[in-house]
Design an enzyme around this catalytic site. Structure first.
Site, PDB file in Angstrom:
ATOM      1  N   LEU A 191       0.975  -1.212   0.066  1.00 48.88           N
ATOM      2  CA  LEU A 191      -0.042  -0.161  -0.024  1.00 48.88           C
ATOM      3  C   LEU A 191       0.974   1.203   0.065  1.00 48.88           C
ATOM      4  O   LEU A 191       0.237   2.594  -0.334  1.00 48.88           O
ATOM      5  CB  LEU A 191      -0.897   0.027   1.249  1.00 48.88           C
ATOM      6  CG  LEU A 191      -1.981  -0.908   1.181  1.00 48.88           C
ATOM      7  CD1 LEU A 191      -1.618  -2.101   2.421  1.00 48.88           C
ATOM      8  CD2 LEU A 191      -3.295  -0.548   1.464  1.00 48.88           C
TER       9      LEU A 191
ATOM     10  N   THR B 257      -5.730   2.065  -7.747  1.00 44.86           N
ATOM     11  CA  THR B 257      -6.811   2.803  -7.615  1.00 44.86           C
ATOM     12  C   THR B 257      -7.399   2.792  -8.962  1.00 44.86           C
ATOM     13  O   THR B 257      -6.989   2.361 -10.076  1.00 44.86           O
ATOM     14  CB  THR B 257      -6.416   4.207  -7.639  1.00 44.86           C
ATOM     15  OG1 THR B 257      -7.264   5.149  -7.655  1.00 44.86           O
ATOM     16  CG2 THR B 257      -5.038   4.500  -8.607  1.00 44.86           C
ATOM     17  N   ASP B 258      -8.829   3.258  -8.963  1.00 44.74           N
ATOM     18  CA  ASP B 258      -9.563   3.326  -9.932  1.00 44.74           C
ATOM     19  C   ASP B 258      -9.094   4.311 -11.119  1.00 44.74           C
ATOM     20  O   ASP B 258      -9.375   4.542 -12.191  1.00 44.74           O
ATOM     21  CB  ASP B 258     -10.954   3.347  -9.838  1.00 44.74           C
ATOM     22  CG  ASP B 258     -11.417   4.590  -9.217  1.00 44.74           C
ATOM     23  OD1 ASP B 258     -10.710   5.360  -8.731  1.00 44.74           O
ATOM     24  OD2 ASP B 258     -12.555   4.681  -8.782  1.00 44.74           O
ATOM     25  N   GLU B 259      -8.367   5.179 -10.675  1.00 49.02           N
ATOM     26  CA  GLU B 259      -7.837   6.357 -11.300  1.00 49.02           C
ATOM     27  C   GLU B 259      -6.900   5.895 -12.728  1.00 49.02           C
ATOM     28  O   GLU B 259      -6.854   6.805 -13.436  1.00 49.02           O
ATOM     29  CB  GLU B 259      -7.248   7.383 -10.516  1.00 49.02           C
ATOM     30  CG  GLU B 259      -7.995   7.962  -9.407  1.00 49.02           C
ATOM     31  CD  GLU B 259      -7.586   9.376  -8.659  1.00 49.02           C
ATOM     32  OE1 GLU B 259      -6.674   9.945  -9.635  1.00 49.02           O
ATOM     33  OE2 GLU B 259      -7.685   9.387  -7.561  1.00 49.02           O
TER      34      GLU B 259
ATOM     35  N   TYR C 182      -0.236  11.254 -10.886  1.00 46.85           N
ATOM     36  CA  TYR C 182      -0.386  10.045  -9.859  1.00 46.85           C
ATOM     37  C   TYR C 182      -0.955   8.989 -10.278  1.00 46.85           C
ATOM     38  O   TYR C 182      -0.325   7.799 -10.375  1.00 46.85           O
ATOM     39  CB  TYR C 182      -1.440  10.807  -8.851  1.00 46.85           C
ATOM     40  CG  TYR C 182      -1.976   9.429  -7.874  1.00 46.85           C
ATOM     41  CD1 TYR C 182      -1.356   8.809  -7.050  1.00 46.85           C
ATOM     42  CD2 TYR C 182      -3.401   9.297  -7.826  1.00 46.85           C
ATOM     43  CE1 TYR C 182      -1.873   7.750  -6.487  1.00 46.85           C
ATOM     44  CE2 TYR C 182      -4.160   8.403  -7.011  1.00 46.85           C
ATOM     45  CZ  TYR C 182      -3.081   7.550  -6.644  1.00 46.85           C
ATOM     46  OH  TYR C 182      -3.715   6.512  -5.901  1.00 46.85           O
TER      47      TYR C 182
ATOM     48  N   LYS D  70       0.643   5.252 -10.943  1.00 45.68           N
ATOM     49  CA  LYS D  70       0.005   3.978 -10.222  1.00 45.68           C
ATOM     50  C   LYS D  70      -0.253   3.005 -11.349  1.00 45.68           C
ATOM     51  O   LYS D  70       0.009   1.471 -11.081  1.00 45.68           O
ATOM     52  CB  LYS D  70      -1.139   4.318  -9.252  1.00 45.68           C
ATOM     53  CG  LYS D  70      -1.119   4.958  -8.118  1.00 45.68           C
ATOM     54  CD  LYS D  70      -0.470   4.017  -7.154  1.00 45.68           C
ATOM     55  CE  LYS D  70      -1.290   2.995  -6.709  1.00 45.68           C
ATOM     56  NZ  LYS D  70      -0.503   2.055  -5.650  1.00 45.68           N
TER      57      LYS D  70
ATOM     58  N   VAL E 249     -14.534  24.022  -3.356  1.00 45.69           N
ATOM     59  CA  VAL E 249     -14.993  22.990  -3.955  1.00 45.69           C
ATOM     60  C   VAL E 249     -14.684  22.975  -5.540  1.00 45.69           C
ATOM     61  O   VAL E 249     -14.673  24.324  -6.090  1.00 45.69           O
ATOM     62  CB  VAL E 249     -16.688  23.071  -4.200  1.00 45.69           C
ATOM     63  CG1 VAL E 249     -17.278  22.010  -5.313  1.00 45.69           C
ATOM     64  CG2 VAL E 249     -17.165  22.720  -2.783  1.00 45.69           C
TER      65      VAL E 249
ATOM     66  N   ARG F  73     -17.694  10.920  -7.783  1.00 46.37           N
ATOM     67  CA  ARG F  73     -16.781   9.686  -7.344  1.00 46.37           C
ATOM     68  C   ARG F  73     -17.822   8.633  -6.552  1.00 46.37           C
ATOM     69  O   ARG F  73     -18.703   8.657  -6.179  1.00 46.37           O
ATOM     70  CB  ARG F  73     -15.767  10.258  -6.249  1.00 46.37           C
ATOM     71  CG  ARG F  73     -14.836  11.434  -7.078  1.00 46.37           C
ATOM     72  CD  ARG F  73     -13.934  10.849  -7.785  1.00 46.37           C
ATOM     73  NE  ARG F  73     -12.912  11.856  -8.482  1.00 46.37           N
ATOM     74  CZ  ARG F  73     -13.024  12.386  -9.687  1.00 46.37           C
ATOM     75  NH1 ARG F  73     -14.383  12.081 -10.409  1.00 46.37           N
ATOM     76  NH2 ARG F  73     -12.265  13.137 -10.156  1.00 46.37           N
TER      77      ARG F  73
END
Length: 346
Positions: A79, A130-132, A155, A159, A211, A219
């Site tokens: 992780l 990650t789903d990103e 990022y 990944k 925001v 998300r």
């Protein structure tokens, strides 16, 4: 099992450590203790005889070899990672170094150990991602395990690279791996630069609640303790060389999430004006992905796992945790970058 957990002093990693100890496993928590790590996250298990902490970096091959030789783990749960998109925009090098080169170094140390032990079938290298990595969705559709990779930020690109390395080590060297790609996590011990804690802490401090853009980005939100349970399920029951998407089944627009948190705060710590009055729209993140959504069919059908915490209940628990644990988050607010708007240098 005896588990080597990397990044076990971080947000998701510490949830895995706590859950693993509760489930009766032994844990070696290897963490470099960079800015987002906090040993208070695992204070509840620190005195347990089954818990060991090792201060080391996944990029340090000699340290990794010593950990494998000393502790002989049955599995690795990887992780450790740089994870904040805004920080990756301002300083991508650290993400390539840790997430790509660090994963490579850990894979090689794990492979060397696995071979030295006679390639035991029981060994697992579980890579948590990650789903990103899948990029951005439109108004419809969901990510599946076969969705093509299309990362949009430094990022997510780092990944994605680490995911590819893990698959390559499985195919080329036979290393027994499992992979998971999760949706956005939230819950206790969330480092105070991410959206949910930013909303809570800015609201409590009577500061503007930022925001990005118009708040239309969507998300899927996964309660961190549900995620930890899913990760341990995949480790023990998942098929070798297979990936599993883990989602919370809680899709919501950012602006609606922020309003939900404000409404919970109105009930739990009311003040003269609604907390939603503090919402402030700010310039959007560069390259901000519109929508992520997870299709959880594989993990549900093959492993029988589904999330147990609804978004409303999870947010209520999270807000209450921050209200009850002010010393924890106060101590982190002086760390570099916390409370600042990052990710605007592009």
């Amino acid at each position: 099992m005896k588990l080597l957990v990397t990044g076990g002093a971080g947000f998701i990693g510490s949830a895995v450590v706590r859950q693993a100890i509760r489930d009766g496993h032994s844990v070696i928590n290897l963490d470099a203790l960079t800015y987002a790590a906090c040993l208070d996250n695992v204070a509840s298990v620190a005195d347990d005889a089954r818990y060991t902490f090792v201060h080391a970096d996944i990029r340090d091959r000699a340290a990794l070899d010593e950990v494998f030789a000393t502790h002989a783990p049955d599995a690795v749960m990887h992780l450790a990672a740089e994870s904040h998109v805004d920080r990756s925009i301002d300083g991508p090098g650290a993400f390539i170094d840790t997430n790509v080169m660090g994963t490579y170094t850990l894979l090689e140390a794990a492979r060397t150990y696995w071979v030295s032990e006679g390639r035991p079938d029981r060994f697992r290298f579980h890579h948590i991602s990650t789903d990103e990595v899948f990029g951005s969705l439109g108004a419809t559709g969901q990510f599946t395990e076969t969705t093509p990779y299309d990362p949009r930020s430094p990022y997510s690109a780092s990944k994605a690279a680490s995911d590819h390395l893990v698959r390559a080590w499985a195919e080329t060297y036979g290393l027994p791996v499992v992979l998971t790609n999760c949706s956005n996590n939230y819950g206790p011990f969330h480092f105070p630069e991410k959206l949910v804690p930013v909303v809570i802490l800015n609201a409590l401090a009577s500061k503007p609640i930022p925001v990005y853009g118009s708040g239309e980005n969507v998300r899927d939100w996964l309660y961190v303790e549900d995620h930890a349970d899913a990760l341990l399920t995949v480790l023990q029951k998942g098929r070798v060389n297979r990936s599993y998407n883990i989602g919370g089944e809680n899709e919501v627009r950012n602006i609606d999430l922020v309003r939900m948190i404000c409404a919970i705060l109105d009930e739990k710590r009311p003040k003269s004006a609604p907390y939603a009055d503090q919402i402030t729209f700010v310039s959007d993140r560069p390259g901000h992905d519109l929508r992520y959504a997870i299709d959880p069919t594989r993990i549900a059908s093959e492993l029988g796992w589904r999330p147990s915490v609804t978004l409303q209940k999870g947010l209520e628990k999270t807000v209450q945790w921050y209200l009850d644990n002010e010393p924890w988050w106060r101590a982190l607010q002086d760390r570099a970058g916390v409370g600042e708007r990052l990710g605007t240098k592009s």
